[in-house]
Design a protein around this motif. Structure first.
Motif, short mmCIF file in Angstrom:
data_model
loop_
_atom_site.label_atom_id
_atom_site.label_comp_id
_atom_site.label_asym_id
_atom_site.label_seq_id
_atom_site.Cartn_x
_atom_site.Cartn_y
_atom_site.Cartn_z
N LEU A 25 -7.12 1.86 -8.92
CA LEU A 25 -6.55 2.33 -10.17
C LEU A 25 -5.35 3.21 -9.88
N LEU A 26 -4.20 2.85 -10.41
CA LEU A 26 -3.01 3.68 -10.24
C LEU A 26 -2.97 4.69 -11.38
N SER A 27 -2.81 5.95 -11.03
CA SER A 27 -2.76 6.99 -12.05
C SER A 27 -1.37 7.56 -12.15
N SER A 28 -1.14 8.35 -13.18
CA SER A 28 0.16 8.98 -13.34
C SER A 28 0.23 10.31 -12.61
N ARG A 29 -0.88 10.68 -11.91
CA ARG A 29 -0.84 11.92 -11.16
C ARG A 29 0.09 11.78 -9.97
N SER A 30 0.94 12.73 -9.76
CA SER A 30 1.86 12.68 -8.62
C SER A 30 2.16 14.09 -8.17
N PHE A 31 2.65 14.23 -6.98
CA PHE A 31 3.00 15.54 -6.49
C PHE A 31 4.33 15.97 -7.09
N ASP A 32 4.61 17.29 -7.01
CA ASP A 32 5.82 17.81 -7.62
C ASP A 32 7.07 17.35 -6.92
N ARG A 33 6.98 17.02 -5.63
CA ARG A 33 8.18 16.60 -4.92
C ARG A 33 7.82 15.48 -3.94
N CYS A 34 8.76 14.63 -3.72
CA CYS A 34 8.55 13.54 -2.76
C CYS A 34 9.90 13.05 -2.27
N VAL A 65 -1.14 12.25 2.67
CA VAL A 65 -0.29 11.26 2.03
C VAL A 65 1.03 11.88 1.60
N GLN A 66 0.97 13.12 1.10
CA GLN A 66 2.20 13.80 0.70
C GLN A 66 3.11 14.03 1.90
N MET A 67 2.53 14.48 3.01
CA MET A 67 3.33 14.71 4.22
C MET A 67 3.96 13.40 4.71
N LEU A 68 3.22 12.32 4.63
CA LEU A 68 3.76 11.03 5.02
C LEU A 68 4.92 10.60 4.13
N SER A 69 4.89 11.02 2.87
CA SER A 69 5.97 10.65 1.95
C SER A 69 7.29 11.27 2.35
N GLU A 70 7.24 12.31 3.18
CA GLU A 70 8.45 13.00 3.60
C GLU A 70 8.96 12.50 4.95
N VAL A 71 8.25 11.53 5.52
CA VAL A 71 8.65 10.96 6.81
C VAL A 71 9.76 9.94 6.59
N ARG A 72 10.68 9.87 7.52
CA ARG A 72 11.79 8.92 7.40
C ARG A 72 11.27 7.47 7.39
N ALA A 73 12.13 6.58 6.92
CA ALA A 73 11.72 5.19 6.70
C ALA A 73 11.17 4.51 7.96
N GLY A 74 11.88 4.66 9.08
CA GLY A 74 11.45 3.99 10.32
C GLY A 74 10.07 4.42 10.79
N PRO A 75 9.87 5.73 11.04
CA PRO A 75 8.54 6.20 11.47
C PRO A 75 7.45 5.90 10.45
N PHE A 76 7.78 6.00 9.15
CA PHE A 76 6.76 5.68 8.13
C PHE A 76 6.34 4.23 8.22
N SER A 77 7.30 3.34 8.38
CA SER A 77 7.00 1.91 8.46
C SER A 77 6.06 1.62 9.62
N GLU A 78 6.34 2.23 10.78
CA GLU A 78 5.49 2.02 11.96
C GLU A 78 4.09 2.60 11.73
N ALA A 79 4.03 3.82 11.17
CA ALA A 79 2.74 4.46 10.91
C ALA A 79 1.96 3.68 9.87
N HIS A 80 2.65 3.21 8.83
CA HIS A 80 1.99 2.44 7.77
C HIS A 80 1.38 1.16 8.32
N THR A 81 2.11 0.48 9.19
CA THR A 81 1.61 -0.77 9.77
C THR A 81 0.35 -0.55 10.59
#
Length: 230
Positions: A25-34, A65-81
């Protein structure tokens, strides 16, 4: 200890999506910054999933999850995989001991743990950090892994949408500049053609600084500034 789903605070928003075999279930709850730091433009906060409240440590999982949202695209992609593969292994084979033990001596695991937010995410899922590994206790079910996987998939999708929107905006900016340049060239061409047409008119003479009507300016009267004689 697993937190009962009914104790989770109410989640706003009506958006729902199905991911994998579980209803996520996707909710509308989100962090203040991303701030997705790979893109200088401000982007909307990522969406959290309702299942995150049922994780063994929901607060820690949210932080991860919030900390991961602040990771650059390259490292996030590798970590996500890699995280997707590790979490899916536990979900698909919850009683397999080797999937519940992430050895720090493994080069890929060690690199993964160095990414901001990964340790917090694994702790939120229920993994316990030991000297040589992160271990998921046998008594914990795979629900926390499913929640983390859902959050990661939602964030990856929103990153992809944001990147697509940024590319579209950049392309539109290029098109606008090209149109403006084309209009400028068109005006310059018209001016050249107009000048060429004028040169063909009878009696046309080139005008330059210090020249009036094709002859040199030598007296004040040539520019209409003759004085009144006394």
């Amino acid at each position: 200890q697993t937190r009962p789903q009914e104790d989770a605070p109410p989640v706003g928003g009506q958006a729902r999506a199905t991911l994998s075999q579980s209803s996520l279930l996707l909710s509308s709850r989100s962090f203040d910054r991303c701030p997705y730091r790979s893109n200088p433009s401000p982007l909307p906060p990522f969406t959290m999933v309702a299942e995150i409240e049922s994780a063994p440590n929901p607060l820690k999982l949210k932080v991860g999850v919030q900390m991961l949202s602040e990771v650059r695209a390259g490292p996030f992609s590798e970590a996500h995989t890699l995280l997707t593969r590790l979490l899916t292994n536990v979900i698909d084979a919850p009683t397999e001991p080797k999937y519940r033990r992430l050895k720090k001596s493994n080069a890929k695991i060690n690199a993964l743990l160095a990414v901001s937010g990964v340790k917090a995410l694994l702790t939120g899922v229920g993994f316990i950090e030991e000297a040589d590994a992160f271990v998921l206790p046998d008594e914990l079910v795979a629900g926390g892994c499913a929640a983390a996987l859902a959050a990661l998939q939602a964030q990856a999708a929103e990153r992809a949408n944001a990147e697509k929107a940024a590319k579209a905006a950049a392309a539109e900016e290029v098109r606008a500049k090209q149109a403006a340049d084309a209009e400028k060239r068109k005006l310059e061409k018209l001016q050249i053609e107009e000048d060429a047409a004028m040169r063909k008119e009878p009696g046309w003479r080139a005008k330059a600084a210090g020249v009036k009507g094709g002859r040199a300016i030598v007296t004040a009267s040539d520019i209409g500034a003759a004085g009144v004689g006394g």
